[in-house]
Design an enzyme around this catalytic site. Structure first.
Site, PDB file in Angstrom:
ATOM      1  N   GLU A 131      14.305  -5.326  -9.333  1.00 19.44           N
ATOM      2  CA  GLU A 131      13.217  -4.779 -10.146  1.00 19.44           C
ATOM      3  C   GLU A 131      13.713  -3.543 -10.871  1.00 19.44           C
ATOM      4  O   GLU A 131      14.607  -2.848 -10.391  1.00 19.44           O
ATOM      5  CB  GLU A 131      12.008  -4.462  -9.264  1.00 19.44           C
ATOM      6  CG  GLU A 131      11.391  -5.735  -8.701  1.00 19.44           C
ATOM      7  CD  GLU A 131      10.017  -5.527  -8.097  1.00 19.44           C
ATOM      8  OE1 GLU A 131       9.066  -6.208  -8.519  1.00 19.44           O
ATOM      9  OE2 GLU A 131       9.898  -4.684  -7.204  1.00 19.44           O
ATOM     10  N   GLU A 166      10.751  -8.368  -2.662  1.00 21.29           N
ATOM     11  CA  GLU A 166      11.283  -7.049  -2.307  1.00 21.29           C
ATOM     12  C   GLU A 166      10.717  -6.766  -0.923  1.00 21.29           C
ATOM     13  O   GLU A 166       9.535  -6.482  -0.783  1.00 21.29           O
ATOM     14  CB  GLU A 166      10.832  -6.047  -3.370  1.00 21.29           C
ATOM     15  CG  GLU A 166      11.825  -4.949  -3.587  1.00 21.29           C
ATOM     16  CD  GLU A 166      11.563  -3.830  -2.626  1.00 21.29           C
ATOM     17  OE1 GLU A 166      12.164  -3.859  -1.526  1.00 21.29           O
ATOM     18  OE2 GLU A 166      10.765  -2.957  -2.959  1.00 21.29           O
ATOM     19  N   PRO A 191      -3.597  -6.475  -5.085  1.00 19.50           N
ATOM     20  CA  PRO A 191      -3.048  -5.288  -4.433  1.00 19.50           C
ATOM     21  C   PRO A 191      -3.292  -5.346  -2.928  1.00 19.50           C
ATOM     22  O   PRO A 191      -4.059  -6.190  -2.452  1.00 19.50           O
ATOM     23  CB  PRO A 191      -3.856  -4.153  -5.058  1.00 19.50           C
ATOM     24  CG  PRO A 191      -5.200  -4.768  -5.317  1.00 19.50           C
ATOM     25  CD  PRO A 191      -4.950  -6.225  -5.632  1.00 19.50           C
ATOM     26  N   ALA A 192      -2.672  -4.452  -2.189  1.00 21.74           N
ATOM     27  CA  ALA A 192      -2.898  -4.376  -0.743  1.00 21.74           C
ATOM     28  C   ALA A 192      -4.361  -4.034  -0.481  1.00 21.74           C
ATOM     29  O   ALA A 192      -4.991  -3.286  -1.240  1.00 21.74           O
ATOM     30  CB  ALA A 192      -2.002  -3.315  -0.133  1.00 21.74           C
ATOM     31  N   CYS A 220      10.626   1.309   2.177  1.00 21.68           N
ATOM     32  CA  CYS A 220      11.607   0.293   2.567  1.00 21.68           C
ATOM     33  C   CYS A 220      13.025   0.837   2.452  1.00 21.68           C
ATOM     34  O   CYS A 220      13.951   0.263   3.015  1.00 21.68           O
ATOM     35  CB  CYS A 220      11.417  -0.974   1.753  1.00 21.68           C
ATOM     36  SG  CYS A 220      11.176  -0.644   0.024  1.00 21.68           S
ATOM     37  N   TRP A 250       0.816  -1.218   0.000  1.00 20.41           N
ATOM     38  CA  TRP A 250       0.000   0.000   0.000  1.00 20.41           C
ATOM     39  C   TRP A 250       0.853   1.274   0.000  1.00 20.41           C
ATOM     40  O   TRP A 250       0.345   2.352  -0.235  1.00 20.41           O
ATOM     41  CB  TRP A 250      -0.877   0.012   1.270  1.00 20.41           C
ATOM     42  CG  TRP A 250      -0.044  -0.303   2.480  1.00 20.41           C
ATOM     43  CD1 TRP A 250       0.173  -1.545   3.009  1.00 20.41           C
ATOM     44  CD2 TRP A 250       0.756   0.591   3.240  1.00 20.41           C
ATOM     45  NE1 TRP A 250       1.066  -1.465   4.051  1.00 20.41           N
ATOM     46  CE2 TRP A 250       1.438  -0.164   4.215  1.00 20.41           C
ATOM     47  CE3 TRP A 250       0.974   1.979   3.192  1.00 20.41           C
ATOM     48  CZ2 TRP A 250       2.326   0.410   5.131  1.00 20.41           C
ATOM     49  CZ3 TRP A 250       1.853   2.539   4.113  1.00 20.41           C
ATOM     50  CH2 TRP A 250       2.520   1.754   5.068  1.00 20.41           C
ATOM     51  N   ASN A 251       2.163   1.177   0.312  1.00 20.86           N
ATOM     52  CA  ASN A 251       2.920   2.424   0.519  1.00 20.86           C
ATOM     53  C   ASN A 251       3.221   3.158  -0.791  1.00 20.86           C
ATOM     54  O   ASN A 251       3.275   4.381  -0.821  1.00 20.86           O
ATOM     55  CB  ASN A 251       4.200   2.177   1.334  1.00 20.86           C
ATOM     56  CG  ASN A 251       5.134   1.185   0.698  1.00 20.86           C
ATOM     57  OD1 ASN A 251       4.721   0.394  -0.152  1.00 20.86           O
ATOM     58  ND2 ASN A 251       6.385   1.217   1.086  1.00 20.86           N
TER      59      ASN A 251
HETATM   60  P1  ADP Z   1       2.686  -4.368   5.666  1.00 16.10           P
HETATM   61  O1  ADP Z   1       2.922  -4.995   7.008  1.00 16.10           O
HETATM   62  O2  ADP Z   1       3.645  -3.310   5.341  1.00 16.10           O
HETATM   63  O3  ADP Z   1       1.270  -4.043   5.383  1.00 16.10           O
HETATM   64  P2  ADP Z   1       2.456  -6.835   4.312  1.00 16.10           P
HETATM   65  O4  ADP Z   1       3.583  -7.712   3.944  1.00 16.10           O
HETATM   66  O5  ADP Z   1       1.512  -7.273   5.388  1.00 16.10           O
HETATM   67  O6  ADP Z   1       3.096  -5.442   4.618  1.00 16.10           O
HETATM   68  O7  ADP Z   1       1.579  -6.495   3.046  1.00 16.10           O
HETATM   69  C1  ADP Z   1       2.088  -6.421   1.741  1.00 16.10           C
HETATM   70  C2  ADP Z   1       1.175  -7.198   0.820  1.00 16.10           C
HETATM   71  O8  ADP Z   1       1.168  -8.547   1.269  1.00 16.10           O
HETATM   72  C3  ADP Z   1      -0.284  -6.745   0.813  1.00 16.10           C
HETATM   73  O9  ADP Z   1      -0.799  -6.856  -0.503  1.00 16.10           O
HETATM   74  C4  ADP Z   1      -0.950  -7.727   1.727  1.00 16.10           C
HETATM   75  O10 ADP Z   1      -2.309  -7.908   1.416  1.00 16.10           O
HETATM   76  C5  ADP Z   1      -0.174  -8.994   1.396  1.00 16.10           C
HETATM   77  N1  ADP Z   1      -0.235 -10.025   2.441  1.00 16.10           N
HETATM   78  C6  ADP Z   1      -0.217  -9.873   3.784  1.00 16.10           C
HETATM   79  N2  ADP Z   1      -0.326 -11.077   4.401  1.00 16.10           N
HETATM   80  C7  ADP Z   1      -0.400 -12.026   3.416  1.00 16.10           C
HETATM   81  C8  ADP Z   1      -0.529 -13.456   3.381  1.00 16.10           C
HETATM   82  N3  ADP Z   1      -0.573 -14.178   4.505  1.00 16.10           N
HETATM   83  N4  ADP Z   1      -0.584 -14.054   2.182  1.00 16.10           N
HETATM   84  C9  ADP Z   1      -0.524 -13.338   1.049  1.00 16.10           C
HETATM   85  N5  ADP Z   1      -0.396 -12.009   0.999  1.00 16.10           N
HETATM   86  C10 ADP Z   1      -0.335 -11.340   2.165  1.00 16.10           C
END
Ligand code: ADP
Length: 473
Positions: A454, A242, A167-168, A276, A142-143
């Protein structure tokens, strides 16, 4: 969701909120494992056609997407500010950066060269050809909600792969806007698919375990990256990761401490520290510590937290309550263990800020290795400063981390600059430079910061297989 060229609704939807004021920005479909499988079906079906298209055809569509993204940059930036919170000027800069990946890979698509290799046998010819790896699944954070998408989709499509992207959950609207651009650019049905989901886990599980998916590309936290990597190992999928960073920012006494402090403030508070490559440990040599801290403190105090649509804002909100709590816990831990709080150190709740996740730009001095902030990624607007005496000590402390993404060095001594460049175990080193990134330059980390690169020529390699032909004539 955008699957096989169709925008689909689901019975369940989820809302997206503006982190600056808590207001709803929109609602999106809540996809699940079945939707992920349907999107993979579409990507599998579209793969032979897209892989067989000429590089020139693929390039032309990416170039069209580049033009469309630039044409729509104002709307896209406003949406990003509403959904993610960063100041509008920064959102505009991100859209340009995102468009740069479309342009760069539109160009690189035409340069997927093979090789002919001399053989020891007179009757033998070796020919090496590069082929797309196949169906790719991607998960983005999301950042940087627009550029992290084009940084994956553009090279995948340039290589001839088809893709499914999740996406996030806090920034799906930006992702939808990017996919509308891909649609308008004429990317064929099934080539690029989007699955939005409130719960990332079931979709991520399908991405990692479906045998038809040949590659996974992920940007996000180190913990989630590790879990995905392990899960994808079962099918021997190619993986690009990444992940987090813990960037050292080292200022030597032969550098101008005022200039270095201005640089430190500019890169530290970019995206409210939610990057990051954000400096997370600022090392300054003892004899220039006072003027450095003095300038840095002024710069920290000059920051204005607020809604990104307000032109006076230089830092936006954090993205969630969880992020606020983590940043505050690190600051409180450091202060309890003897750090000196020179500025900030609290949540901001004055007036309208009360409605959002705002944290005061913060400056900590006298930080030591016992403190959490010395070891953990902060992802917030906190500048922790550590004084050092010798070059050896600075290098050892900088490398004393599992992370290895970005590092920054300020020095006017050329030999020292070269020693640091070579001695730092980081994928990206800025020497007197706070922005060592570009679509043309390889971005990525060592150690727990990830795998692969990347952008640049390397960014395309991640989506290519090598095939050797041995011909006896
Ligand atoms: P942050 O802690 O910075 O939000 P995340 O690694 O949790 O970073 O999130 C980055 C991406 O990973 C987002 O798209 C989120 O939905 C996804 N994500 C988080 N947890 C999982 C998981 N268990 N399996 C797949 N994707 C995930």
């Amino acid at each position: 969701m955008y699957i096989n060229g169709q925008w689909l609704q689901t019975a369940n939807r989820f809302a997206v909120f503006n982190p600056a004021n808590g207001k709803e920005v929109g609602q999106v479909p809540d996809g699940d494992a079945d939707d992920a499988r349907r999107a993979i079906d579409a990507a599998v079906a579209a793969f032979p056609g897209w892989a067989a298209a000429t590089a020139y055809e693929r390039s032309a569509k990416l170039y069209r997407a580049y033009e469309l993204m630039l044409a729509k940059r104002d709307d896209l930036a406003r949406l990003m500010t509403a959904e993610q919170g960063k100041p509008l000027r920064m959102a505009l800069a991100e859209v340009r950066y995102a468009a740069d990946f479309l342009l760069w890979f539109a160009e690189e698509a035409k340069r997927v060269y093979g090789e002919s290799i001399p053989s020891a046998r007179a009757d033998q010819r070796f020919l090496v050809r590069r082929e797309p790896v196949g169906v790719v699944c991607a998960i983005t954070p999301w950042n940087y909600p627009v550029s992290m998408i084009t940084r994956k989709v553009a090279p995948a499509l340039a290589a001839g792969c088809t893709i499914v992207l999740k996406p996030a959950e806090s920034t799906p609207l930006c992702a939808m806007a990017v996919f509308r651009i891909l649609e308008e650019a004429g990317i064929p049905a099934g080539v690029a698919n989007l699955v939005t989901a409130r719960d990332p886990q079931p979709v991520g599980e399908v991405f990692c375990t479906d045998p038809r998916v040949r590659k996974l590309s992920f940007t996000g936290s180190t913990e989630v990256g590790r879990a995905l990597y392990q899960s994808a190992a079962g099918q021997f999928k190619r993986v690009s990761l990444e992940l987090g960073g813990h960037a050292p920012f080292i200022v030597f006494d032969d550098a101008d401490p005022v200039h270095a402090a201005k640089g430190a403030a500019a890169v530290k508070f970019l995206n409210t520290g939610q990057a990051c490559i954000s400096p997370n440990r600022i090392f300054v040599q003892r004899s220039v510590a006072a003027p450095f801290l003095d300038t840095l403190r002024k710069r920290v105090e000059a920051q204005r937290a607020g809604d990104g649509l307000d032109e006076a804002s230089t830092v936006g909100p954090l993205f969630s309550q969880r992020a606020l709590d983590k940043v505050d816990a690190q600051v409180q831990d450091a202060v309890a263990l003897g750090a000196t709080l020179l500025s900030g150190g609290r949540r901001l709740t004055d007036g309208a800020l009360q409605q959002g996740f705002f944290y005061a730009p913060t400056l900590l001095a006298d930080v030591t290795p016992e403190m959490r902030i010395y070891r953990e990624e902060t992802f917030g607007p906190v500048a922790p400063v550590i004084v050092f005496d010798t070059e050896q000590q600075a290098l050892a402390m900088a490398n004393d981390t599992h992370y290895g993404l970005a590092a920054y060095v300020y020095t006017q001594n050329f030999a020292r600059a070269m020693r640091m460049f070579e001695g730092l175990h980081f994928g990206i080193v800025g020497i007197n430079d706070i922005n060592p990134t570009s679509a043309a330059a390889p971005f990525g980390g060592m150690k727990h910061s990830g795998l692969g690169r990347e952008g640049a020529r390397e960014g395309l390699e991640e989506y290519l297989e090598t095939k050797l032909g041995g011909f006896s004539i």
